[in-house]
Design a protein around this motif. Structure first.
Motif, PDB file in Angstrom:
ATOM      1  N   ASN A  95       7.235  21.936  -8.616  1.00 43.16           N
ATOM      2  CA  ASN A  95       8.515  22.416  -8.104  1.00 43.16           C
ATOM      3  C   ASN A  95       8.724  23.893  -8.395  1.00 43.16           C
ATOM      4  O   ASN A  95       9.625  24.514  -7.858  1.00 43.16           O
ATOM      5  CB  ASN A  95       9.674  21.622  -8.706  1.00 43.16           C
TER       6      ASN A  95
ATOM      7  N   ASP B  30       3.304  10.878  -3.568  1.00 43.36           N
ATOM      8  CA  ASP B  30       4.711  10.506  -3.576  1.00 43.36           C
ATOM      9  C   ASP B  30       5.643  11.716  -3.541  1.00 43.36           C
ATOM     10  O   ASP B  30       6.866  11.553  -3.576  1.00 43.36           O
ATOM     11  CB  ASP B  30       5.013   9.656  -4.813  1.00 43.36           C
ATOM     12  N   THR B  31       5.090  12.906  -3.499  1.00 49.15           N
ATOM     13  CA  THR B  31       5.903  14.115  -3.579  1.00 49.15           C
ATOM     14  C   THR B  31       5.571  15.045  -2.421  1.00 49.15           C
ATOM     15  O   THR B  31       4.396  15.259  -2.112  1.00 49.15           O
ATOM     16  CB  THR B  31       5.648  14.839  -4.914  1.00 49.15           C
ATOM     17  N   TYR B  33       6.675  18.790  -0.381  1.00 47.83           N
ATOM     18  CA  TYR B  33       7.283  20.109  -0.522  1.00 47.83           C
ATOM     19  C   TYR B  33       7.288  20.796   0.851  1.00 47.83           C
ATOM     20  O   TYR B  33       6.349  20.646   1.620  1.00 47.83           O
ATOM     21  CB  TYR B  33       6.474  20.992  -1.486  1.00 47.83           C
ATOM     22  N   SER B  48      11.958  20.107  -2.038  1.00 50.44           N
ATOM     23  CA  SER B  48      10.939  19.123  -2.365  1.00 50.44           C
ATOM     24  C   SER B  48      11.579  17.768  -2.621  1.00 50.44           C
ATOM     25  O   SER B  48      12.770  17.672  -2.951  1.00 50.44           O
ATOM     26  CB  SER B  48      10.133  19.560  -3.596  1.00 50.44           C
ATOM     27  N   TYR B  50      10.668  13.846  -4.465  1.00 48.53           N
ATOM     28  CA  TYR B  50       9.811  13.007  -5.300  1.00 48.53           C
ATOM     29  C   TYR B  50      10.355  11.589  -5.217  1.00 48.53           C
ATOM     30  O   TYR B  50      11.531  11.349  -5.504  1.00 48.53           O
ATOM     31  CB  TYR B  50       9.808  13.514  -6.738  1.00 48.53           C
ATOM     32  N   GLU B  51       9.515  10.667  -4.791  1.00 47.86           N
ATOM     33  CA  GLU B  51       9.944   9.266  -4.668  1.00 47.86           C
ATOM     34  C   GLU B  51      11.243   9.158  -3.865  1.00 47.86           C
ATOM     35  O   GLU B  51      12.183   8.470  -4.283  1.00 47.86           O
ATOM     36  CB  GLU B  51      10.110   8.633  -6.050  1.00 47.86           C
ATOM     37  N   SER B  55      14.058  16.650  -5.303  1.00 51.29           N
ATOM     38  CA  SER B  55      13.740  17.008  -6.678  1.00 51.29           C
ATOM     39  C   SER B  55      13.995  18.474  -6.987  1.00 51.29           C
ATOM     40  O   SER B  55      14.197  18.825  -8.142  1.00 51.29           O
ATOM     41  CB  SER B  55      12.287  16.662  -7.012  1.00 51.29           C
ATOM     42  N   TYR B  72       7.059   7.653   2.580  1.00 49.09           N
ATOM     43  CA  TYR B  72       6.814   8.961   1.966  1.00 49.09           C
ATOM     44  C   TYR B  72       6.680  10.121   2.940  1.00 49.09           C
ATOM     45  O   TYR B  72       6.545  11.254   2.505  1.00 49.09           O
ATOM     46  CB  TYR B  72       5.606   8.935   1.013  1.00 49.09           C
ATOM     47  N   SER B  93       1.777  18.182  -0.295  1.00 45.27           N
ATOM     48  CA  SER B  93       2.020  16.929  -1.012  1.00 45.27           C
ATOM     49  C   SER B  93       1.215  16.902  -2.301  1.00 45.27           C
ATOM     50  O   SER B  93       0.210  17.606  -2.449  1.00 45.27           O
ATOM     51  CB  SER B  93       1.690  15.711  -0.136  1.00 45.27           C
ATOM     52  N   GLY B  96       2.832  13.036  -7.905  1.00 43.11           N
ATOM     53  CA  GLY B  96       3.654  13.463  -9.016  1.00 43.11           C
ATOM     54  C   GLY B  96       3.959  14.952  -8.956  1.00 43.11           C
ATOM     55  O   GLY B  96       3.475  15.678  -8.095  1.00 43.11           O
ATOM     56  N   LEU B  97       4.753  15.390  -9.918  1.00 41.76           N
ATOM     57  CA  LEU B  97       5.244  16.766  -9.914  1.00 41.76           C
ATOM     58  C   LEU B  97       4.482  17.684 -10.859  1.00 41.76           C
ATOM     59  O   LEU B  97       4.519  18.895 -10.727  1.00 41.76           O
ATOM     60  CB  LEU B  97       6.723  16.787 -10.331  1.00 41.76           C
TER      61      LEU B  97
END
Lengths: 109, 114
Positions: A95, B30-31, B33, B48, B50-51, B55, B72, B93, B96-97
């Motif tokens: 992020n 799962d993420t 952007y 972005s 997430y799930e 996020s 997703y 993608s 996770g982050l």
């Protein structure tokens, strides 16, 4: 915000090694150093990343100084197809994945 | 290997129209952007997910909205388009982050607002 400093542009002769430097003097202990490149408006392409140790893969090598305040991306045998903008990014979390200005690498015959 | 798929590749719209860009992440990622890259500019982070939950938010105009669906995939909705919205829009993608993995980018959607 981007926390890296890179030269605006560099030239490299085809077949020679291209060494692209990056300064990240404010890097935190949990932040990784990532290198991506963008070839003429295509999507950024992952090259390599590392935390503390030097890394090598089929595309490039990443040398990180012991104090982690700078790194160098090495393309061992540059080809014309390696002409691109190369971005050095430091982040622990995607992020906070900010692109700076990058280095325009010109590989010349 | 499957990559991040974006559609459409090119989109031409008039001022004040709306546009919807779609992004299909790499399977199991799962993420998602979204980035915007204006002419001669570097990619700028927009938003972005997430799930399926937002996020983080970057420099995304209020005229834009986005969401991530149960499968997703993500959609970026852009309303009241302005000339300055003309740009390349990239989706990326990850699993996770955290930065231990990789961020994969799609080929982008070129939006031209006339």
């Amino acid at each position: 915000d981007a926390k890296t400093t890179q030269p605006t542009s560099m030239d490299c002769a085809e077949g020679r090694a291209a060494n692209l430097p990056c300064n990240h003097s404010t890097i935190s202990g949990n932040e990784y150093v990532y290198w991506y490149r963008q070839i003429h408006s295509q999507g950024p392409q992952y090259i390599i990343h590392g935390l503390k140790n030097n890394e090598t893969n089929e595309m490039a090598s990443l040398i990180i100084t012991e104090d982690r305040k700078s790194s160098t991306l090495i393309l061992p045998h540059a080809t014309l197809r390696d002409t691109a903008v190369y971005y050095c990014i430091v982040s622990y979390n995607f992020n906070k994945f900010y692109f700076g200005s990058g280095t325009k690498l010109n590989v010349k015959p | 290997a499957a990559g991040v798929i974006q559609s459409p590749r090119h989109l031409i719209k008039e001022k004040r129209e709306t546009a919807t860009l779609k992004c299909y992440p790499i399977p199991r990622h799962d993420t998602v952007y979204w980035y915007q890259q204006g002419p001669g500019q570097d990619p700028q982070f927009l938003i972005s997910f997430y799930e399926k939950m937002q996020s983080d938010k970057g420099s995304i105009p209020d005229r834009f909205s986005a969401q991530q669906f149960s499968d997703y995939h993500s959609e970026l909705n852009m309303s009241s388009l302005e000339l300055g919205d003309s740009a390349l829009y990239f989706c990326a993608s990850s699993l996770g982050l955290l930065g231990v993995g990789k961020l994969f980018f799609g080929s982008g959607t070129q939006l031209s607002v006339l």
